[in-house]
Scaffold this motif. Sequence first.
Motif, mmCIF file in Angstrom:
data_model
loop_
_atom_site.group_PDB
_atom_site.id
_atom_site.type_symbol
_atom_site.label_atom_id
_atom_site.label_comp_id
_atom_site.label_asym_id
_atom_site.label_seq_id
_atom_site.Cartn_x
_atom_site.Cartn_y
_atom_site.Cartn_z
ATOM 1 N N ALA A 1 0.835 -1.252 -0.014
ATOM 2 C CA ALA A 1 0.016 -0.027 -0.119
ATOM 3 C C ALA A 1 0.838 1.188 0.107
ATOM 4 C CB ALA A 1 -0.920 0.054 1.137
ATOM 5 N N ASN A 2 0.101 2.264 -0.357
ATOM 6 C CA ASN A 2 1.057 3.606 -0.152
ATOM 7 C C ASN A 2 1.477 4.006 1.139
ATOM 8 O OD1 ASN A 2 0.132 3.989 -2.907
ATOM 9 N ND2 ASN A 2 -1.374 5.667 -2.549
ATOM 10 N N ASP A 3 2.506 4.278 1.335
ATOM 11 C CA ASP A 3 3.353 4.829 2.728
ATOM 12 C C ASP A 3 2.975 3.411 3.684
ATOM 13 O OD1 ASP A 3 4.451 7.297 1.668
ATOM 14 O OD2 ASP A 3 2.247 8.259 2.023
ATOM 15 N N GLU A 4 3.026 2.454 3.273
ATOM 16 C CA GLU A 4 2.840 1.298 4.232
ATOM 17 C C GLU A 4 4.157 1.191 5.155
ATOM 18 O OE1 GLU A 4 2.365 -3.653 3.988
ATOM 19 O OE2 GLU A 4 1.516 -2.415 2.285
ATOM 20 N N PHE A 5 5.234 1.678 4.666
ATOM 21 C CA PHE A 5 6.462 1.767 5.442
ATOM 22 C C PHE A 5 6.818 3.029 5.500
ATOM 23 C CE2 PHE A 5 5.977 -2.224 2.997
ATOM 24 C CZ PHE A 5 6.136 -3.364 3.915
#
Length: 197
Positions: A74-78
């Motif tokens: 996902a977007n900005d998952e990390f």
Amino acid sequence: IALVNRAAAHLAISKKSILEVGSGTGMFATLVADACPESRITASEFDNITREWAAKNRNRKNITYCRKSLQEFANDEFDLTVALEVVEHSHEYAGFLRQLSRVAPQAIISTPNRLRSAFDAIANPPTYECHVREWSSEAFYWVLRVFWNDVKLYTIPNIRKQIRKSQTDERYQPNIARIGIHCREHVMIAVCNAPRR
């Protein structure tokens, strides 16, 4: 490669969630996992034999080994994405870098410097047959600036000397130094922030 992994792990030490793509034998993931037990590292490797070896021999509670593409996250998952010695193997490097910038607000990316020797500087294709493309520090910087607003380049200066030191001390932490866009050192490590989305 070991020195690049150690240098990158030192740069990543404060991040809580990290995705490493092309994680290989899990050296980077293990270094960060041991130094920061509260970090969560996802190590993705497509080569089944290599990934299975890493999961068996470099297993840590805070490392998840998997076989996932960047598009599956996902977007900005990390907090951080890491790609060490991977981008030069990609035929579609722009899409690869776009995906790295999508799944985290910061990235650490390493690649060899095309200008490391006079022969490598003019070789087309690159001398190492598995490399699709190599960049000078100037070209690499500007390619990365397409995807991130803030790019800082580092190297491991006098890498051959540091390799010799690391061969006698498995815990040797390489010295790293900021470089400009006209560097001829062997390796480049980019720390990229503020993705252009």
